[in-house]
Motif scaffolding. Sequence first.
Motif, PDB file in Angstrom:
ATOM      1  N   ARG A  36      44.027  43.512  38.034  1.00  0.00           N
ATOM      2  CA  ARG A  36      44.171  42.792  36.770  1.00  0.00           C
ATOM      3  C   ARG A  36      43.242  43.361  35.706  1.00  0.00           C
ATOM      4  NH1 ARG A  36      41.555  36.856  38.411  1.00  0.00           N
ATOM      5  NH2 ARG A  36      39.364  37.542  38.548  1.00  0.00           N
ATOM      6  N   GLN A  37      43.615  43.104  34.463  1.00  0.00           N
ATOM      7  CA  GLN A  37      42.794  43.541  33.337  1.00  0.00           C
ATOM      8  C   GLN A  37      42.704  42.418  32.332  1.00  0.00           C
ATOM      9  OE1 GLN A  37      44.085  47.120  31.257  1.00  0.00           O
ATOM     10  NE2 GLN A  37      41.977  47.508  30.633  1.00  0.00           N
ATOM     11  N   ALA A  38      41.508  41.873  32.207  1.00  0.00           N
ATOM     12  CA  ALA A  38      41.267  40.814  31.234  1.00  0.00           C
ATOM     13  C   ALA A  38      41.174  41.412  29.835  1.00  0.00           C
ATOM     14  CB  ALA A  38      39.977  40.081  31.585  1.00  0.00           C
ATOM     15  N   PRO A  39      41.430  40.611  28.819  1.00  0.00           N
ATOM     16  CA  PRO A  39      41.379  41.120  27.443  1.00  0.00           C
ATOM     17  C   PRO A  39      40.035  41.771  27.129  1.00  0.00           C
ATOM     18  CG  PRO A  39      42.351  38.942  27.488  1.00  0.00           C
ATOM     19  CD  PRO A  39      41.835  39.200  28.869  1.00  0.00           C
ATOM     20  N   GLY A  40      40.069  43.005  26.655  1.00  0.00           N
ATOM     21  CA  GLY A  40      38.855  43.701  26.257  1.00  0.00           C
ATOM     22  C   GLY A  40      37.985  44.198  27.383  1.00  0.00           C
ATOM     23  N   LYS A  41      38.491  44.123  28.628  1.00  0.00           N
ATOM     24  CA  LYS A  41      37.696  44.548  29.777  1.00  0.00           C
ATOM     25  C   LYS A  41      38.426  45.615  30.580  1.00  0.00           C
ATOM     26  CE  LYS A  41      35.138  40.219  30.311  1.00  0.00           C
ATOM     27  NZ  LYS A  41      34.696  39.165  31.275  1.00  0.00           N
ATOM     28  N   GLY A  42      37.716  46.202  31.531  1.00  0.00           N
ATOM     29  CA  GLY A  42      38.323  47.187  32.408  1.00  0.00           C
ATOM     30  C   GLY A  42      39.150  46.533  33.496  1.00  0.00           C
ATOM     31  N   THR A  43      39.793  47.352  34.298  1.00  0.00           N
ATOM     32  CA  THR A  43      40.601  46.810  35.386  1.00  0.00           C
ATOM     33  C   THR A  43      39.736  46.322  36.532  1.00  0.00           C
ATOM     34  OG1 THR A  43      40.865  49.080  36.187  1.00  0.00           O
ATOM     35  CG2 THR A  43      42.667  48.167  34.865  1.00  0.00           C
ATOM     36  N   GLU A  44      40.236  45.323  37.233  1.00  0.00           N
ATOM     37  CA  GLU A  44      39.536  44.697  38.357  1.00  0.00           C
ATOM     38  C   GLU A  44      40.497  44.592  39.532  1.00  0.00           C
ATOM     39  OE1 GLU A  44      37.356  40.430  39.505  1.00  0.00           O
ATOM     40  OE2 GLU A  44      38.674  40.566  37.777  1.00  0.00           O
ATOM     41  N   TRP A  45      40.076  45.082  40.692  1.00  0.00           N
ATOM     42  CA  TRP A  45      40.877  44.920  41.895  1.00  0.00           C
ATOM     43  C   TRP A  45      40.859  43.441  42.304  1.00  0.00           C
ATOM     44  CZ3 TRP A  45      38.936  43.447  46.774  1.00  0.00           C
ATOM     45  CH2 TRP A  45      39.893  43.417  47.791  1.00  0.00           C
ATOM     46  N   VAL A  46      42.034  42.914  42.667  1.00  0.00           N
ATOM     47  CA  VAL A  46      42.161  41.504  43.012  1.00  0.00           C
ATOM     48  C   VAL A  46      42.412  41.304  44.506  1.00  0.00           C
ATOM     49  CG1 VAL A  46      43.538  39.418  42.658  1.00  0.00           C
ATOM     50  CG2 VAL A  46      43.009  40.920  40.717  1.00  0.00           C
ATOM     51  N   SER A  47      43.424  42.016  45.034  1.00  0.00           N
ATOM     52  CA  SER A  47      43.811  41.776  46.413  1.00  0.00           C
ATOM     53  C   SER A  47      44.681  42.921  46.912  1.00  0.00           C
ATOM     54  CB  SER A  47      44.585  40.455  46.513  1.00  0.00           C
ATOM     55  OG  SER A  47      44.942  40.164  47.852  1.00  0.00           O
ATOM     56  N   SER A  48      44.669  43.133  48.221  1.00  0.00           N
ATOM     57  CA  SER A  48      45.522  44.143  48.838  1.00  0.00           C
ATOM     58  C   SER A  48      46.091  43.621  50.147  1.00  0.00           C
ATOM     59  CB  SER A  48      44.732  45.426  49.119  1.00  0.00           C
ATOM     60  OG  SER A  48      44.286  46.038  47.930  1.00  0.00           O
ATOM     61  N   ASP A  52      52.414  46.369  56.860  1.00  0.00           N
ATOM     62  CA  ASP A  52      53.191  45.403  57.648  1.00  0.00           C
ATOM     63  C   ASP A  52      52.788  43.958  57.377  1.00  0.00           C
ATOM     64  OD1 ASP A  52      51.472  45.976  60.863  1.00  0.00           O
ATOM     65  OD2 ASP A  52      50.812  45.004  59.014  1.00  0.00           O
ATOM     66  N   GLY A  53      51.877  43.759  56.451  1.00  0.00           N
ATOM     67  CA  GLY A  53      51.498  42.416  56.046  1.00  0.00           C
ATOM     68  C   GLY A  53      50.482  41.726  56.929  1.00  0.00           C
ATOM     69  N   ARG A  54      49.955  42.421  57.927  1.00  0.00           N
ATOM     70  CA  ARG A  54      49.061  41.760  58.871  1.00  0.00           C
ATOM     71  C   ARG A  54      47.617  41.707  58.399  1.00  0.00           C
ATOM     72  NH1 ARG A  54      51.100  43.920  64.846  1.00  0.00           N
ATOM     73  NH2 ARG A  54      53.253  43.223  64.633  1.00  0.00           N
ATOM     74  N   ARG A  55      47.242  42.570  57.494  1.00  0.00           N
ATOM     75  CA  ARG A  55      45.867  42.601  57.003  1.00  0.00           C
ATOM     76  C   ARG A  55      45.856  42.367  55.501  1.00  0.00           C
ATOM     77  NH1 ARG A  55      43.803  48.013  57.943  1.00  0.00           N
ATOM     78  NH2 ARG A  55      45.903  48.673  58.469  1.00  0.00           N
ATOM     79  N   THR A  56      45.005  41.452  55.075  1.00  0.00           N
ATOM     80  CA  THR A  56      44.869  41.137  53.658  1.00  0.00           C
ATOM     81  C   THR A  56      43.406  41.213  53.245  1.00  0.00           C
ATOM     82  OG1 THR A  56      44.725  38.767  54.138  1.00  0.00           O
ATOM     83  CG2 THR A  56      46.911  39.653  53.628  1.00  0.00           C
ATOM     84  N   TYR A  57      43.199  41.508  51.971  1.00  0.00           N
ATOM     85  CA  TYR A  57      41.857  41.697  51.439  1.00  0.00           C
ATOM     86  C   TYR A  57      41.793  41.041  50.065  1.00  0.00           C
ATOM     87  CZ  TYR A  57      42.197  45.371  54.939  1.00  0.00           C
ATOM     88  OH  TYR A  57      42.410  46.069  56.114  1.00  0.00           O
ATOM     89  N   TYR A  58      40.643  40.448  49.748  1.00  0.00           N
ATOM     90  CA  TYR A  58      40.505  39.731  48.482  1.00  0.00           C
ATOM     91  C   TYR A  58      39.166  40.024  47.826  1.00  0.00           C
ATOM     92  CZ  TYR A  58      44.403  36.985  50.286  1.00  0.00           C
ATOM     93  OH  TYR A  58      45.626  36.593  50.780  1.00  0.00           O
ATOM     94  N   ALA A  59      39.175  40.064  46.502  1.00  0.00           N
ATOM     95  CA  ALA A  59      37.925  40.101  45.758  1.00  0.00           C
ATOM     96  C   ALA A  59      37.233  38.754  45.913  1.00  0.00           C
ATOM     97  CB  ALA A  59      38.208  40.383  44.282  1.00  0.00           C
ATOM     98  N   SER A  60      35.927  38.765  45.858  1.00  0.00           N
ATOM     99  CA  SER A  60      35.170  37.522  46.037  1.00  0.00           C
ATOM    100  C   SER A  60      35.512  36.498  44.960  1.00  0.00           C
ATOM    101  CB  SER A  60      33.672  37.808  46.023  1.00  0.00           C
ATOM    102  OG  SER A  60      33.290  38.462  44.821  1.00  0.00           O
TER     103      SER A  60
END
Length: 125
Positions: A36-48, A52-60
């Motif tokens: 995601r990219q908030a207005p006026g800011k750089g991009t931020e990783w959110v989730s991956s 196969d959908g078995r592993r998920t990862y999230y930003a704090s």
Amino acid sequence: QLQASGGGLVQPGLSLKLSCSASGFTFGDYDMSWIRQAPGKGTEWVSSINSDGRRTYYASSVKGRFTISRDNTENTLYLQMNSLKPEDTAVYYCAAHRSDLLVVTSPLLSKYHYSGQGTLVTVSS
């Protein structure tokens, strides 16, 4: 080849579900991410999510509130966003990286093999 949708204006505390439709490549061979990219800011990783959908990862910043999922039969990626906050306001992009030993969790869209137009999420009362 990647088209995000489902964004809009939502009040704080409410929910929204984003979708990302993929075409032109073998969806099931790719790990998928939301950036995601908030207005006026750089991009931020959110989730991956892995291929196969078995592993998920999230930003704090979103862990416990957002859920990533995918449907490989429909070539679609999802992001369920609950308890939305004003700081979640951003353009949300989906991105694909060919599956490897490690899932890419970069905030830079240039690190992914595919990315597409984003969808704007505005959290405001």
